[in-house]
Scaffold this motif. Structure first.
Motif, PDB file in Angstrom:
ATOM      1  N   ALA A 267       0.690  -1.253   0.031  1.00 26.18           N
ATOM      2  CA  ALA A 267      -0.078   0.061   0.118  1.00 26.18           C
ATOM      3  C   ALA A 267       0.999   1.295   0.050  1.00 26.18           C
ATOM      4  CB  ALA A 267      -0.780   0.191   1.067  1.00 26.18           C
ATOM      5  N   PRO A 268       0.440   2.386  -0.546  1.00 24.73           N
ATOM      6  CA  PRO A 268       1.220   3.638  -0.559  1.00 24.73           C
ATOM      7  C   PRO A 268       1.677   4.032   0.890  1.00 24.73           C
ATOM      8  CG  PRO A 268      -0.881   3.844  -1.746  1.00 24.73           C
ATOM      9  CD  PRO A 268      -0.937   2.572  -1.048  1.00 24.73           C
ATOM     10  N   GLY A 269       3.012   4.224   0.724  1.00 28.80           N
ATOM     11  CA  GLY A 269       3.632   4.630   2.197  1.00 28.80           C
ATOM     12  C   GLY A 269       4.483   3.448   2.764  1.00 28.80           C
ATOM     13  N   ILE A 270       4.116   2.148   2.610  1.00 28.34           N
ATOM     14  CA  ILE A 270       4.488   1.077   3.316  1.00 28.34           C
ATOM     15  C   ILE A 270       5.965   0.653   2.652  1.00 28.34           C
ATOM     16  CG2 ILE A 270       4.082  -1.430   3.596  1.00 28.34           C
ATOM     17  CD1 ILE A 270       2.124   0.136   4.991  1.00 28.34           C
ATOM     18  N   ALA A 271       6.250   0.805   1.600  1.00 30.94           N
ATOM     19  CA  ALA A 271       7.556   0.473   1.182  1.00 30.94           C
ATOM     20  C   ALA A 271       8.685   1.458   1.714  1.00 30.94           C
ATOM     21  CB  ALA A 271       7.865   0.606  -0.329  1.00 30.94           C
ATOM     22  N   ASP A 272       8.342   2.793   1.867  1.00 30.87           N
ATOM     23  CA  ASP A 272       9.114   3.817   2.531  1.00 30.87           C
ATOM     24  C   ASP A 272       9.135   3.506   4.007  1.00 30.87           C
ATOM     25  OD1 ASP A 272       9.349   5.553   0.178  1.00 30.87           O
ATOM     26  OD2 ASP A 272       7.443   6.330   0.679  1.00 30.87           O
ATOM     27  N   ARG A 273       8.376   3.320   4.540  1.00 28.55           N
ATOM     28  CA  ARG A 273       8.472   2.695   6.134  1.00 28.55           C
ATOM     29  C   ARG A 273       9.511   1.501   6.276  1.00 28.55           C
ATOM     30  NH1 ARG A 273       2.667   3.349   8.707  1.00 28.55           N
ATOM     31  NH2 ARG A 273       3.754   2.550  10.452  1.00 28.55           N
ATOM     32  N   ALA A 274       9.134   0.655   5.250  1.00 26.97           N
ATOM     33  CA  ALA A 274      10.121  -0.846   5.430  1.00 26.97           C
ATOM     34  C   ALA A 274      11.277  -0.061   5.000  1.00 26.97           C
ATOM     35  CB  ALA A 274       9.619  -1.561   4.343  1.00 26.97           C
ATOM     36  N   ALA A 275      11.581   0.751   4.104  1.00 26.70           N
ATOM     37  CA  ALA A 275      13.100   1.246   3.703  1.00 26.70           C
ATOM     38  C   ALA A 275      13.683   1.816   4.934  1.00 26.70           C
ATOM     39  CB  ALA A 275      12.957   2.187   2.442  1.00 26.70           C
ATOM     40  N   GLU A 276      12.925   2.445   5.683  1.00 22.40           N
ATOM     41  CA  GLU A 276      13.567   3.411   6.837  1.00 22.40           C
ATOM     42  C   GLU A 276      13.851   2.217   7.725  1.00 22.40           C
ATOM     43  OE1 GLU A 276      10.361   5.831   8.386  1.00 22.40           O
ATOM     44  OE2 GLU A 276      10.466   6.817   6.582  1.00 22.40           O
ATOM     45  N   THR A 277      13.029   1.252   8.158  1.00 25.47           N
ATOM     46  CA  THR A 277      13.599   0.004   9.200  1.00 25.47           C
ATOM     47  C   THR A 277      14.606  -0.497   8.578  1.00 25.47           C
ATOM     48  OG1 THR A 277      10.999  -0.249   9.355  1.00 25.47           O
ATOM     49  CG2 THR A 277      12.571  -1.954  10.271  1.00 25.47           C
ATOM     50  N   LEU A 278      14.822  -0.917   7.432  1.00 28.08           N
ATOM     51  CA  LEU A 278      16.076  -1.543   6.875  1.00 28.08           C
ATOM     52  C   LEU A 278      17.171  -0.612   7.078  1.00 28.08           C
ATOM     53  CD1 LEU A 278      14.356  -3.105   3.545  1.00 28.08           C
ATOM     54  CD2 LEU A 278      15.363  -4.480   5.610  1.00 28.08           C
ATOM     55  N   MET A 279      16.991   0.563   6.855  1.00 30.19           N
ATOM     56  CA  MET A 279      18.212   1.597   6.866  1.00 30.19           C
ATOM     57  C   MET A 279      18.777   1.641   8.259  1.00 30.19           C
ATOM     58  SD  MET A 279      19.153   2.611   3.936  1.00 30.19           S
ATOM     59  CE  MET A 279      20.081   4.056   4.223  1.00 30.19           C
ATOM     60  N   GLN A 280      17.787   1.259   9.388  1.00 26.46           N
ATOM     61  CA  GLN A 280      18.242   1.396  10.844  1.00 26.46           C
ATOM     62  C   GLN A 280      19.007  -0.027  11.089  1.00 26.46           C
ATOM     63  OE1 GLN A 280      14.494   1.772  12.823  1.00 26.46           O
ATOM     64  NE2 GLN A 280      14.244   3.776  12.267  1.00 26.46           N
TER      65      GLN A 280
ATOM     66  N   ASN B  23      20.791  -1.704   8.456  1.00 26.54           N
ATOM     67  CA  ASN B  23      21.917  -1.408   7.826  1.00 26.54           C
ATOM     68  C   ASN B  23      22.165  -0.196   7.238  1.00 26.54           C
ATOM     69  OD1 ASN B  23      24.203  -1.885   6.168  1.00 26.54           O
ATOM     70  ND2 ASN B  23      23.059  -3.697   5.052  1.00 26.54           N
ATOM     71  N   ALA B  24      23.022   0.584   8.082  1.00 29.37           N
ATOM     72  CA  ALA B  24      23.095   2.188   7.612  1.00 29.37           C
ATOM     73  C   ALA B  24      23.879   2.179   6.078  1.00 29.37           C
ATOM     74  CB  ALA B  24      23.827   2.734   8.459  1.00 29.37           C
ATOM     75  N   GLN B  25      24.455   1.055   5.304  1.00 29.99           N
ATOM     76  CA  GLN B  25      25.067   1.256   4.169  1.00 29.99           C
ATOM     77  C   GLN B  25      24.074   0.705   3.189  1.00 29.99           C
ATOM     78  OE1 GLN B  25      28.609  -1.459   4.654  1.00 29.99           O
ATOM     79  NE2 GLN B  25      29.607   0.648   4.433  1.00 29.99           N
TER      80      GLN B  25
END
Ligand code: UDP
Length: 249
Positions: A111-124, A126-128
């Motif tokens: 759904a809209p916005g979910i992939a962005d939030r998933a990306a934020e979690t993944l960046m937390q 693995n910062a690289q």
């Protein structure tokens, strides 16, 4: 080296542990060519019996990870062996947690916005991690040209598609050749929802007892038909046809 594969209902399944699966993803992303990785569960194998196109996509994928415990149990019933359940969500999350920045990732679907939030979690985690784009979109044919354009300009080497099965894997099969930067494409189901925190995994005790499907039925009763296919139709098909594609298919 090729891993051993077993066969259920005419579909090859890789007999790998989660650690071996992550290693295989690391190898595939550096290998020439384009590789489609799938995570078949019990419902997907039932769908493969009824849908010849989906069956052929499962039969030619680079790697088929056994996402549900039903596959492990039914392998045993047919005298075969799968070392463990290898879920798409856990495998892809661990793979991305240790991925180096020379590989770039695009998150498509949900759904809209979910992939962005998933990306934020993944960046937390693995910062690289090099996430070059996200897009909700839809698996509909009329949306494909704009989505392809967006992915082509982002140049990812890894594409994760969350449209649910079979739509996500049919989408990959149809469009991967139009996305030349992508080495590894994978249908990931509800992974972005779990990473975004909008959907909860079953407690570990239920997962280890092979009862995650019961948890999902409690949280999302409208999934009863999928769960019926997984818990009743799939074992019945395997007891009847074993390794073979059902003759009526
Ligand atoms: N989804 C989507 N577009 C669609 C259908 C599904 O983006 O037309 C997304 C949905 O929002 C969810 C993901 O596909 O994030 C996985 O859906 P589902 O729960 O059916 O998959 P499962 O994890 O059970 O394979």
């Amino acid at each position: 080296m090729a891993s051993p594969r077993i066969t259920l209902l005419g579909i090859p399944i890789d007999a790998v542990t989660q650690t071996q699966a992550i290693e295989k993803l690391r190898v595939l992303v550096t290998q020439p060519g384009q590789h489609h990785v799938m995570t078949p569960n019990s419902e997907m194998l039932v769908a493969s019996v009824r849908d010849a196109t989906f069956r052929s996509v499962l039969q030619k994928s680079a790697l088929n990870l056994p996402d549900s415990i039903g596959l492990v149990w039914m392998a045993k019933m047919t005298g075969q062996h799968l070392p463990e359940r290898v879920t798409g969500v856990d495998t892809v999350t661990k793979f991305l947690t240790t991925l180096s920045p020379e590989h770039s990732v695009f998150l498509l679907g949900s759904a809209p916005g979910i992939a962005d939030r998933a990306a934020e979690t993944l960046m937390q985690m693995n910062a690289q991690l090099n996430i070059v784009g996200t897009h909700a979109g839809s698996p509909r044919d009329e949306d494909a040209p704009a989505i392809i354009e967006k992915i082509r300009s982002a140049l990812p080497s890894i594409l994760l598609v969350a449209y649910g099965a079979p739509a996500q894997d049919l989408w990959v099969d149809q469009h991967l050749a139009s996305l030349p930067s992508v080495r590894l494409a994978m249908g990931v189901g509800g992974t972005f929802d779990f990473l975004a925190g909008t959907r909860k995994r079953a407690p570990l005790i239920l997962q280890s007892l092979g009862l995650e499907w019961m948890w999902r039925l409690l949280l999302e009763p409208k999934r009863w038909k999928r769960i019926w296919n997984a818990v009743v139709v799939f074992p019945w098909f395997v007891l009847r046809y074993g390794k073979e594609t059902p003759v009526s298919a």
